[in-house]
Design a protein around this motif. Structure first.
Motif, mmCIF file in Angstrom:
data_model
loop_
_atom_site.group_PDB
_atom_site.id
_atom_site.type_symbol
_atom_site.label_atom_id
_atom_site.label_comp_id
_atom_site.label_asym_id
_atom_site.label_seq_id
_atom_site.Cartn_x
_atom_site.Cartn_y
_atom_site.Cartn_z
ATOM 1 N N VAL A 48 0.871 -1.179 0.000
ATOM 2 C CA VAL A 48 0.000 0.000 0.000
ATOM 3 C C VAL A 48 0.905 1.224 0.000
ATOM 4 N N LEU A 49 0.867 1.988 -1.080
ATOM 5 C CA LEU A 49 1.782 3.111 -1.283
ATOM 6 C C LEU A 49 1.042 4.426 -1.051
ATOM 7 N N PHE A 50 1.553 5.240 -0.142
ATOM 8 C CA PHE A 50 0.853 6.475 0.226
ATOM 9 C C PHE A 50 1.831 7.627 0.372
ATOM 10 N N SER B 108 -6.664 8.610 3.108
ATOM 11 C CA SER B 108 -7.187 7.495 2.318
ATOM 12 C C SER B 108 -6.465 6.196 2.683
ATOM 13 N N ALA B 109 -5.144 6.260 2.801
ATOM 14 C CA ALA B 109 -4.362 5.065 3.135
ATOM 15 C C ALA B 109 -4.735 4.522 4.503
ATOM 16 N N CYS B 110 -4.958 5.422 5.450
ATOM 17 C CA CYS B 110 -5.331 5.004 6.801
ATOM 18 C C CYS B 110 -6.650 4.238 6.775
ATOM 19 N N ALA B 111 -7.623 4.723 6.003
ATOM 20 C CA ALA B 111 -8.918 4.040 5.906
ATOM 21 C C ALA B 111 -8.763 2.682 5.237
ATOM 22 N N ILE C 273 5.811 7.538 0.906
ATOM 23 C CA ILE C 273 6.746 8.421 0.208
ATOM 24 C C ILE C 273 6.683 9.769 0.912
ATOM 25 N N THR C 274 7.825 10.241 1.393
ATOM 26 C CA THR C 274 7.847 11.509 2.118
ATOM 27 C C THR C 274 7.587 12.671 1.157
ATOM 28 N N ARG C 275 7.385 13.841 1.726
ATOM 29 C CA ARG C 275 7.172 15.028 0.903
ATOM 30 C C ARG C 275 8.371 15.298 -0.012
ATOM 31 N N PHE D 106 -1.082 -1.255 -4.277
ATOM 32 C CA PHE D 106 -2.262 -0.399 -4.250
ATOM 33 C C PHE D 106 -1.765 1.038 -4.079
ATOM 34 N N PRO D 107 -1.629 1.796 -5.182
ATOM 35 C CA PRO D 107 -1.188 3.188 -5.047
ATOM 36 C C PRO D 107 -2.325 4.045 -4.499
ATOM 37 N N VAL D 108 -2.104 4.631 -3.339
ATOM 38 C CA VAL D 108 -3.104 5.520 -2.737
ATOM 39 C C VAL D 108 -2.494 6.919 -2.763
ATOM 40 N N LEU D 109 -2.237 7.387 -3.960
ATOM 41 C CA LEU D 109 -1.545 8.646 -4.199
ATOM 42 C C LEU D 109 -2.439 9.534 -5.052
ATOM 43 N N HIS D 110 -2.631 10.765 -4.631
ATOM 44 C CA HIS D 110 -3.512 11.673 -5.353
ATOM 45 C C HIS D 110 -2.691 12.758 -6.043
ATOM 46 N N GLY D 111 -3.085 13.114 -7.252
ATOM 47 C CA GLY D 111 -2.431 14.203 -7.959
ATOM 48 C C GLY D 111 -1.182 13.769 -8.700
ATOM 49 N N LYS D 112 -0.324 14.751 -8.987
ATOM 50 C CA LYS D 112 0.892 14.498 -9.749
ATOM 51 C C LYS D 112 1.825 13.555 -9.002
#
Length: 344
Positions: free
Chosen positions: A6-8, A21-24, A41-43, A96-102
């Motif tokens: 699970v990638l967040f 989203s990842a937490c849910a 993935i950090t900022r 499961f990519p839980v990444l929003h945006g660019k």
């Protein structure tokens, strides 16, 4: 039991939403069938294996935990392993990519995993890239017979006089949008010509291309779509705005807006919207799940807006709520998404 990476997180402007989203998702995965492998993935773009408690995700301080271990993905095709800096190799079956945006929802991450033969739970590289690109998505939707807003496209460095002329042709008010950006970042509404230069500058801060788009009368509606071969659609929802437009702040605070699910429209029109959503989903090569956003005009015309290939996924988010209204609760929805993705 299948291990799911699970990638967040991520270095995008939607970092906090990704954590929620990842937490849910992590909190609702069926432990009898799936073992989560949480990777953040950090900022700054650093990958960390995160075996810590969920409340650290909720508070947003997960990357400061001593249990976090620097990691990277094995690029050997078919290896499906996470390589930890302490020498461990953790195998997994799918991501499961839980990444929003660019840098997460736009096909970049999907391409990385597809290159290494890792099943992606969600849309693939092509659909993800198209979903982020408003111009190309609109072209395909139009080819599929769906009306799209009138618009004009300009690249960075374009003459402001040409942009101004195109805006006059489209007519005010209009929207100025980056071609590739998520959650309304860089989007402005210009009601008069004097508001255009600042809006153009803001759009170009987010992307190398901008879109001038007519203001479509009416209101925005959305439809959740689930599946790859056989499609299931959720209830249609409706965004009620009292002012402005559905900006990033409005999407997550609802200060001056409300979301009605199901939408306050006749059942026949809702069914028509669901059919159009499925047509766009197919046209953009979406799979597993996505949310299709459209406009409904006062004359009853359906106009395409955009596709979100990784929509917000908390228990209160629009996509799960649409599916809940259609009889699919959060746990069952997540189970079906995992099944579809792992088998993709």
């Amino acid at each position: 039991m299948k291990t799911i990476l699970v990638l967040f997180g991520g270095c995008s402007t939607e970092y906090e939403v990704s954590l929620q989203s990842a937490c849910a998702i992590l909190g609702h995965m069926d432990a009898r069938q799936y073992a989560p492998l949480p990777v953040g993935i950090t900022r700054e773009g650093q990958w960390r294996y995160f075996p810590g408690p969920l409340f650290h995700l909720e508070t947003g301080d997960w990357q400061d935990q001593p249990a976090c271990v620097p990691c990277t993905l094995s690029l050997d095709r078919g290896a499906r392993q996470l390589l930890l800096s302490d020498g461990r190799r953790l195998p997994f079956e799918a991501v499961f990519p839980v990444l929003h945006g660019k840098n997460g929802e736009d096909g970049t991450v999907q391409g990385l995993f597809e290159l290494t033969d890792v099943p992606v739970i969600g849309c693939g590289t092509l659909a993800s890239a198209l979903g982020m690109d408003k111009v190309r998505a609109h072209l395909l939707a139009s080819q599929a017979g769906v009306r799209v807003p009138k618009s004009a496209v300009f690249s960075r460095g374009a003459d402001l006089a040409a942009i101004t002329q195109a805006a006059e042709t489209l007519g005010y008010p209009l929207f100025i949008k980056p071609v590739r950006a998520g959650s309304s970042f860089g989007v402005s509404r210009a009601a008069a010509p004097d508001q255009l230069p600042a809006a153009v500058e803001e759009a170009f801060r987010h992307d190398r291309e901008l879109l001038l788009e007519e203001a479509v009368p009416g209101f925005e509606v959305g439809c959740a779509v689930l599946g790859s071969e056989t499609l299931t659609v959720g209830a249609v929802d409706e965004i009620e705005l009292s002012e402005g437009f559905f900006s990033y702040e409005e999407k997550y605070t609802l200060k001056t807006s409300r979301i009605h699910c199901p939408a306050r429209i006749p059942a026949e029109k809702a069914a028509e919207i669901q059919a159009v959503a499925k047509r766009i989903y197919r046209a953009l090569d979406c799979r597993v799940f996505a949310r299709v956003d459209l406009f409904l005009t006062p004359a009853g015309e359906i106009v395409f807006n955009e596709v979100n290939t990784i929509p917000g996924f908390t228990v209160h988010s629009r996509y799960p709520n649409m599916m809940r209204q259609a009889g699919v609760d959060f746990g069952d929805l997540l189970h079906r998404i995992l099944q579809l993705g792992v088998g993709a």
